[in-house]
Scaffold this motif. Structure first.
Motif, mmCIF file in Angstrom:
data_model
loop_
_atom_site.group_PDB
_atom_site.id
_atom_site.type_symbol
_atom_site.label_atom_id
_atom_site.label_comp_id
_atom_site.label_asym_id
_atom_site.label_seq_id
_atom_site.Cartn_x
_atom_site.Cartn_y
_atom_site.Cartn_z
ATOM 1 N N GLN A 92 0.832 -1.210 0.000
ATOM 2 C CA GLN A 92 0.000 0.000 0.000
ATOM 3 C C GLN A 92 0.866 1.259 0.000
ATOM 4 O OE1 GLN A 92 -3.637 -0.231 2.595
ATOM 5 N NE2 GLN A 92 -2.663 -2.126 3.315
ATOM 6 N N LEU A 93 2.042 1.198 0.633
ATOM 7 C CA LEU A 93 2.924 2.363 0.656
ATOM 8 C C LEU A 93 3.481 2.657 -0.730
ATOM 9 C CD1 LEU A 93 4.910 2.020 4.014
ATOM 10 C CD2 LEU A 93 2.641 2.956 3.574
ATOM 11 N N VAL A 94 3.753 1.609 -1.503
ATOM 12 C CA VAL A 94 4.244 1.815 -2.873
ATOM 13 C C VAL A 94 3.258 2.657 -3.669
ATOM 14 C CG1 VAL A 94 4.731 0.653 -5.066
ATOM 15 C CG2 VAL A 94 5.678 -0.253 -2.936
ATOM 16 N N ARG A 95 1.970 2.401 -3.473
ATOM 17 C CA ARG A 95 0.949 3.140 -4.232
ATOM 18 C C ARG A 95 0.881 4.608 -3.830
ATOM 19 N NH1 ARG A 95 -1.686 -1.935 -3.692
ATOM 20 N NH2 ARG A 95 -2.915 -1.308 -1.880
ATOM 21 N N LEU A 96 1.358 4.929 -2.614
ATOM 22 C CA LEU A 96 1.348 6.331 -2.186
ATOM 23 C C LEU A 96 2.433 7.155 -2.882
ATOM 24 C CD1 LEU A 96 0.844 5.966 1.685
ATOM 25 C CD2 LEU A 96 -0.853 6.684 -0.008
ATOM 26 N N SER A 146 3.057 7.666 -5.893
ATOM 27 C CA SER A 146 2.619 8.413 -7.071
ATOM 28 C C SER A 146 1.677 9.564 -6.735
ATOM 29 C CB SER A 146 1.910 7.467 -8.052
ATOM 30 O OG SER A 146 0.774 6.868 -7.423
ATOM 31 N N GLY A 147 1.468 9.798 -5.427
ATOM 32 C CA GLY A 147 0.489 10.805 -5.033
ATOM 33 C C GLY A 147 1.007 12.220 -4.937
ATOM 34 N N ASN A 148 2.326 12.423 -5.102
ATOM 35 C CA ASN A 148 2.922 13.763 -5.027
ATOM 36 C C ASN A 148 2.536 14.493 -3.740
ATOM 37 O OD1 ASN A 148 4.200 13.598 -7.585
ATOM 38 N ND2 ASN A 148 2.228 14.028 -8.576
ATOM 39 N N LEU A 149 2.575 13.759 -2.625
ATOM 40 C CA LEU A 149 2.230 14.349 -1.332
ATOM 41 C C LEU A 149 3.483 14.878 -0.655
ATOM 42 C CD1 LEU A 149 -0.124 11.503 -0.029
ATOM 43 C CD2 LEU A 149 -0.822 13.655 -1.095
ATOM 44 N N ASP A 150 3.326 15.963 0.130
ATOM 45 C CA ASP A 150 4.478 16.434 0.894
ATOM 46 C C ASP A 150 4.690 15.510 2.100
ATOM 47 O OD1 ASP A 150 2.751 17.180 3.004
ATOM 48 O OD2 ASP A 150 2.585 19.233 2.291
ATOM 49 N N LYS A 151 5.775 15.753 2.851
ATOM 50 C CA LYS A 151 6.160 14.839 3.925
ATOM 51 C C LYS A 151 5.053 14.656 4.956
ATOM 52 C CE LYS A 151 9.585 14.142 7.584
ATOM 53 N NZ LYS A 151 10.830 14.649 8.217
ATOM 54 N N ASN A 152 4.452 15.747 5.409
ATOM 55 C CA ASN A 152 3.417 15.642 6.448
ATOM 56 C C ASN A 152 2.192 14.901 5.931
ATOM 57 O OD1 ASN A 152 4.861 16.946 8.491
ATOM 58 N ND2 ASN A 152 4.198 18.981 7.818
ATOM 59 N N ALA A 153 1.827 15.169 4.679
ATOM 60 C CA ALA A 153 0.667 14.485 4.096
ATOM 61 C C ALA A 153 0.950 12.995 3.930
ATOM 62 C CB ALA A 153 0.309 15.116 2.761
ATOM 63 N N THR A 201 0.642 11.303 7.328
ATOM 64 C CA THR A 201 -0.779 11.154 7.652
ATOM 65 C C THR A 201 -1.395 9.998 6.869
ATOM 66 O OG1 THR A 201 -1.023 13.493 8.201
ATOM 67 C CG2 THR A 201 -3.029 12.308 7.604
ATOM 68 N N ALA A 202 -1.028 9.874 5.595
ATOM 69 C CA ALA A 202 -1.570 8.798 4.762
ATOM 70 C C ALA A 202 -1.104 7.430 5.264
ATOM 71 C CB ALA A 202 -1.152 9.001 3.310
ATOM 72 N N VAL A 203 0.149 7.343 5.708
ATOM 73 C CA VAL A 203 0.658 6.076 6.254
ATOM 74 C C VAL A 203 -0.076 5.734 7.553
ATOM 75 C CG1 VAL A 203 2.673 4.866 7.162
ATOM 76 C CG2 VAL A 203 2.925 6.362 5.175
ATOM 77 N N ALA A 204 -0.279 6.737 8.412
ATOM 78 C CA ALA A 204 -1.017 6.512 9.660
ATOM 79 C C ALA A 204 -2.419 5.995 9.371
ATOM 80 C CB ALA A 204 -1.072 7.806 10.474
ATOM 81 N N GLU A 205 -3.087 6.578 8.382
ATOM 82 C CA GLU A 205 -4.442 6.134 8.021
ATOM 83 C C GLU A 205 -4.427 4.716 7.461
ATOM 84 O OE1 GLU A 205 -5.673 9.190 5.343
ATOM 85 O OE2 GLU A 205 -6.263 10.590 6.958
ATOM 86 N N THR A 206 -3.369 4.362 6.735
ATOM 87 C CA THR A 206 -3.240 3.007 6.210
ATOM 88 C C THR A 206 -3.137 1.993 7.345
ATOM 89 O OG1 THR A 206 -2.125 3.820 4.213
ATOM 90 C CG2 THR A 206 -1.809 1.494 4.775
ATOM 91 N N ILE A 207 -2.322 2.312 8.349
ATOM 92 C CA ILE A 207 -2.182 1.423 9.516
ATOM 93 C C ILE A 207 -3.511 1.324 10.260
ATOM 94 C CG2 ILE A 207 -1.055 1.159 11.770
ATOM 95 C CD1 ILE A 207 1.427 2.531 10.483
ATOM 96 N N ASP A 208 -4.151 2.471 10.467
ATOM 97 C CA ASP A 208 -5.421 2.485 11.204
ATOM 98 C C ASP A 208 -6.467 1.603 10.526
ATOM 99 O OD1 ASP A 208 -4.283 4.219 12.987
ATOM 100 O OD2 ASP A 208 -5.294 6.011 12.221
ATOM 101 N N LYS A 209 -6.611 1.748 9.216
ATOM 102 C CA LYS A 209 -7.636 0.974 8.497
ATOM 103 C C LYS A 209 -7.362 -0.519 8.590
ATOM 104 C CE LYS A 209 -9.053 4.584 5.239
ATOM 105 N NZ LYS A 209 -9.062 5.032 3.822
#
Length: 390
Positions: free
Chosen positions: A288-292, A294-301, A304-312
């Motif tokens: 799931q992290l590999v797919r992130l 390509s999202g062009n997110l900054d470090k903080n975003a 947050t996306a990794v935290a949400e991945t773990i939570d789900k």
């Protein structure tokens, strides 16, 4: 690419004991009146002389953990749980050290139960992150480090926090990549007292700090092979203590738990009924992290996306019991989950709920508030699970 040289860090103040330190640690425990009293409180029938002899036969941490620690944990489980189970074994990557990240219910037993269960399924025990706020007595420090735990520094000035976090990050990377041992760490500092489990961004930022890749948070985290774990307790023995603390903080925003409070929480969590306890090993999140990327997110975003991945992944794998469904319907004045429990289940939980509230001793006791807080503890995992599958 920036290579973090873990050799420049001195881990002596946070690492577990080395095997050449085991003998002296065991002799210190054998001479500790506090350790003996604590064990006899947990195991009243303990033969101390025989126990010391068994301790002295342990020449390595592995022997100590696999015999004494395992047996002690299983005795606690036998006395205080209806069942202790684990599922998801097939999801663990073979011959790959993992960083297990879980929700946090019990101060001591989350990691202790997990290690015993991992040993049972042949994975081997993990190194465990333990906050230094729990090291209330010298013998606790020795027992913790004999059980392959490493220390998370919390009681330090803010100006020292950055370097302590970097040291901790370097130690975890070193353990996964060099020592080839798995690690367990909670998704947040301290327990989520309302069971509304969320991975703190600060935990992931710490894990990223000592990674080899200056410009890639994702690569640094992927090196750690993160595997979320969902921990489900049918009953939380500390639910009334957590509710009490909620009211204390509501009535006095400056309220801070004492070390005596921490000891009471540890004791209550270890010695009282937990009903059914289940650990579900989730899927490794690297895919799931590999797919992130390509999202062009900054470090903080990204964090947050990794935290949400773990939570789900945790929310998906909770195990629920009748008390969770009853609590949700009582809290929301609904019958949404009425088919998941019967009238006897409802009556038993309502009786349990009142019994726990009756244990709370406060001068201005707010029973409605306390009841609401305990109902939230049992219904929040169910709410998060539902939201994660919508």
């Amino acid at each position: 690419m920036m290579s973090t040289d873990c050799s420049k860090y001195n881990f002596d103040d946070i690492r577990p004991l080395n095997n050449d330190e085991v003998h002296d640690a065991i002799e210190s425990l054998a001479a500790s009146e506090g350790f003996r009293n604590a064990l006899r409180y947990i195991m009243p029938d303990l033969n101390w002389a025989q126990f010391v002899e068994t301790m002295r036969a342990c020449k390595t941490k592995e022997q100590f953990k696999a015999t004494l620690a395992y047996n002690a944990v299983m005795q606690i489980a036998k006395a205080t749980t209806f069942s202790l189970t684990i599922s998801g074994r097939s999801r663990i990557p073979e011959n790959t050290p993992c960083t297990f990240i879980s929700n946090h219910r019990d101060i001591v037993l989350d990691a202790a139960f997990l290690n015993a269960l991992l040993l049972d399924i042949g994975h081997g025990m993990t190194q465990v992150a333990i906050g230094d706020n729990l090291l209330i007595h010298p013998w606790i420090d020795l027992v913790i480090k004999l059980n392959n735990c490493f220390i998370v520094k919390r009681d330090i000035p803010v100006r020292q926090l950055f370097e302590a976090s970097r040291q901790l990050s370097a130690y975890i990377h070193h353990t996964i990549k060099e020592s080839k041992e798995s690690v367990w760490i909670a998704q947040r500092e301290g327990r989520a007292k309302d069971s509304n489990d969320h991975t703190q961004n600060s935990v992931l930022k710490m894990l990223n700090m000592a990674g080899e890749h200056r410009d890639s948070v994702l690569k640094n985290l992927m090196e750690l092979n993160i595997v979320p774990i969902a921990i489900s307790y049918e009953y939380d023995p500390c639910d009334f203590l957590k509710a009490k603390e909620f009211q204390q903080k509501r009535d006095n925003p400056d309220f801070v738990k004492s070390k005596r409070d921490d000891l009471l929480n540890m004791e209550t969590g270890m010695l009282h009924n937990k009903g059914r306890v289940h650990f579900t090993l989730g899927s490794p999140i690297n895919g799931q992290l590999v797919r992130l990327e390509s999202g062009n997110l900054d470090k903080n975003a990204l964090i947050t996306a990794v935290a949400e991945t773990i939570d789900k992944e945790i929310y998906r794998h909770y195990r629920f019991y009748p008390c969770n469904y009853v609590a949700y319907d009582l809290l929301h004045h609904s019958v949404y989950f009425r088919t998941n429990y019967d009238l006897r289940d409802k009556m038993l939980f309502e009786t349990y709920l009142q019994k726990q509230i009756d244990k709370i001793d406060l001068p201005d006791k707010d029973e409605i508030f306390l009841k609401t807080k305990i109902l939230e503890m049992y219904s929040n995992p169910l709410k998060n699970h539902m939201n994660s599958i919508d």
